[in-house]
Design an enzyme around this catalytic site. Structure first.
Site, short mmCIF file in Angstrom:
data_model
loop_
_atom_site.label_atom_id
_atom_site.label_comp_id
_atom_site.label_asym_id
_atom_site.label_seq_id
_atom_site.Cartn_x
_atom_site.Cartn_y
_atom_site.Cartn_z
N GLY A 1 -14.34 41.50 7.80
CA GLY A 1 -14.37 42.59 6.75
C GLY A 1 -13.79 42.68 5.39
O GLY A 1 -13.79 43.13 4.45
N MET B 1 -11.19 39.91 -0.58
CA MET B 1 -10.38 38.44 -0.83
C MET B 1 -10.79 37.79 -2.26
O MET B 1 -11.99 37.08 -1.89
CB MET B 1 -9.98 37.19 -0.15
CG MET B 1 -9.53 36.91 -0.77
SD MET B 1 -8.65 35.02 0.92
CE MET B 1 -10.14 34.12 0.42
N PRO B 2 -10.11 37.94 -3.42
CA PRO B 2 -10.27 37.70 -4.92
C PRO B 2 -10.43 36.46 -4.62
O PRO B 2 -9.39 35.07 -4.23
CB PRO B 2 -9.91 37.72 -5.49
CG PRO B 2 -8.94 38.96 -5.16
CD PRO B 2 -8.76 39.35 -3.57
N ALA B 3 -12.51 35.27 -5.52
CA ALA B 3 -12.35 34.03 -4.85
C ALA B 3 -12.01 33.39 -5.71
O ALA B 3 -11.03 32.47 -4.87
CB ALA B 3 -13.76 33.50 -5.49
N GLY C 1 -7.27 32.43 -6.86
CA GLY C 1 -5.78 33.11 -7.33
C GLY C 1 -5.15 32.12 -7.35
O GLY C 1 -5.42 31.10 -7.66
N GLY D 1 -2.15 29.60 -7.79
CA GLY D 1 -1.06 28.36 -6.34
C GLY D 1 0.07 29.16 -7.13
O GLY D 1 0.48 28.89 -8.67
N ASP E 1 -1.10 33.10 -4.72
CA ASP E 1 -1.22 32.23 -3.20
C ASP E 1 0.46 31.62 -3.31
O ASP E 1 0.39 30.90 -3.78
CB ASP E 1 -1.88 31.01 -2.73
CG ASP E 1 -2.01 29.97 -2.08
OD1 ASP E 1 -1.46 30.83 -0.11
OD2 ASP E 1 -1.33 29.05 -1.84
N TYR F 1 7.31 27.01 -0.18
CA TYR F 1 7.75 26.64 -1.80
C TYR F 1 8.88 28.05 -1.81
O TYR F 1 9.32 27.70 -3.53
CB TYR F 1 7.00 27.66 -2.61
CG TYR F 1 5.39 27.39 -2.23
CD1 TYR F 1 4.98 25.81 -0.80
CD2 TYR F 1 3.92 27.98 -2.76
CE1 TYR F 1 4.21 25.85 -1.09
CE2 TYR F 1 2.80 27.52 -1.88
CZ TYR F 1 3.22 26.20 -1.18
OH TYR F 1 1.53 25.82 -0.86
N LYS G 1 2.63 31.62 4.27
CA LYS G 1 2.10 30.48 4.60
C LYS G 1 3.14 30.72 5.51
O LYS G 1 4.32 30.98 4.55
CB LYS G 1 2.01 29.30 3.97
CG LYS G 1 0.94 29.26 3.54
CD LYS G 1 0.67 27.95 2.94
CE LYS G 1 -1.06 28.22 1.43
NZ LYS G 1 0.18 28.25 0.27
N HIS H 1 0.71 27.15 7.83
CA HIS H 1 0.95 26.23 6.52
C HIS H 1 0.51 25.24 7.01
O HIS H 1 -0.75 24.01 6.36
CB HIS H 1 2.44 25.89 6.38
CG HIS H 1 1.78 25.78 4.96
ND1 HIS H 1 3.30 26.41 3.76
CD2 HIS H 1 2.02 25.12 3.79
CE1 HIS H 1 3.10 25.84 3.19
NE2 HIS H 1 2.36 24.77 2.98
#
Ligand code: NAP
Length: 295
Positions: A12, A15-17, A19, A21, A46, A51, A76, A109
């Site tokens: 439910g 999430m914004p489609a 993003g 990276g 994301d 990273y 991740k 990840h």
């Protein structure tokens, strides 16, 4: 301003489609990129522990002045932090670096196919973090159909998202179908084919594909925008990376045109069946293990 179309996850949460990276975004450029993205209307970033730029992602969000509650933060857990206690601690490290109490979406990840027991323990820690309200949703990345089946057989919460390599040159339709069968949103990494292709000595980029260039010209758009639109129209989340403001803005201008069913099919047909990234089945701690620093 927040006009980003949203996807509803299987628990439910919205999430914004699209993003931003930040893989390979140098830490020194990451805060500015995140700030530029939020200014452009993005509300989703994301990143990943591995990273090395979670701190700068947090800084960019704070600098933007956009309220924390409006930004969907995804990160991740790297394989070196797999295991129940280690993964609980991985949350603490990421949350502290990001400067937040709660992470919107925390995903594994990679699977560790040769140590699937550790993968399951890591996922159970995500379930615990979800139960404790420390994360709003949990998921996976680079999980193939077998990995999903094995995970689902041993755990109780279906991942909300599976983030996989997915662009016109590598569509992974079987993995995407497996995701759909289980109610998992497929999220495309390298959605504009950013992963570099070296094939028989030839460098190929989807951004230079003549078919995509032609479709883009029809709509007065760029190949990058066409690839993102293709992903969005097929129900995926897309997370293009750029550290250049004009491209960050360009990649968000994808809600004012529509590809036809024929165009979607033509783009689907570009699939080479060959991945650009590492083979998920071959990921091991020996080859890919790297310690994630404390916060
Ligand atoms: P991508 O987003 O498909 O492409 C990024 C590349 O394209 C960069 O070199 C960028 O350069 C360039 N670019 C961006 N917008 C452009 C535009 N409009 N026109 C021309 N070039 C453009 O590739 P990606 O970074 O590999 O994937 C996106 C995100 O997915 C990553 O940042 C990361 O968050 C995630 N990811 C996850 C995994 C995983 O294993 N889960 C693996 C890879 C990536 P500039 O920055 O110089 O503009």
């Amino acid at each position: 301003m927040n006009a980003t179309p949203q996807l509803t996850l299987n628990n439910g949460v919205r999430m914004p489609a699209i993003g931003l990276g930040v893989y390979q975004s140098p830490p020194a450029e990451t805060a500015a990129a995140v700030e530029a993205a939020l200014r452009a209307g993005y509300r989703h970033v994301d990143t990943a522990a591995v990273y090395g730029n979670e701190r700068e992602v947090g800084e960019g969000i704070r600098r933007s002045g956009v309220d924390r509650s409006e930004v969907f933060i995804e990160t991740k857990v790297w394989i070196s932090d797999f295991g129940y206690d280690a993964t609980l601690h991985a949350f603490d490290k990421s949350a502290a670096k990001l400067g937040v109490d709660q992470i919107d979406l925390l995903i594994l990840h990679q699977a560790l196919p040769s140590r699937f027991d550790l993968t399951v323990d890591a996922y159970r820690a995500l379930e615990k973090l979800l139960a404790d309200g420390k994360v709003r949703a949990v998921g996976v990345s680079n999980f193939m159909r077998d990995h999903l089946d094995n995970l689902l057989a041993k755990t109780s919460i279906v991942p909300a998202v599976n983030q996989i390599e997915l662009h016109p040159y590598f569509r992974q339709p079987d993995v995407a179908a497996a995701d759909t069968e289980h109610g998992i949103i497929t999220q495309a990494w390298s959605p504009i084919g950013g992963i570099t292709f070296y094939r028989e000595g030839v460098h190929t980029s989807a951004l230079e594909d003549p078919v995509l260039i032609t479709i883009a010209a029809t709509h007065d758009k760029t190949p990058a925008q066409v690839m993102l639109r293709w992903g969005l129209q097929q129900g995926r989340s897309v997370i293009p990376k750029s550290t250049h403001e004009h491209r960050i803005i360009e990649n968000f201008q994808v809600f004012d045109f529509e590809l036809s069913a024929d165009e979607l099919d033509v783009i689907d047909a570009l699939d080479t069946g060959r991945r650009g990234g590492p083979e998920p089945e071959a990921i091991t701690l020996d080859t890919f293990g790297v310690a994630i620093p404390e916060a």
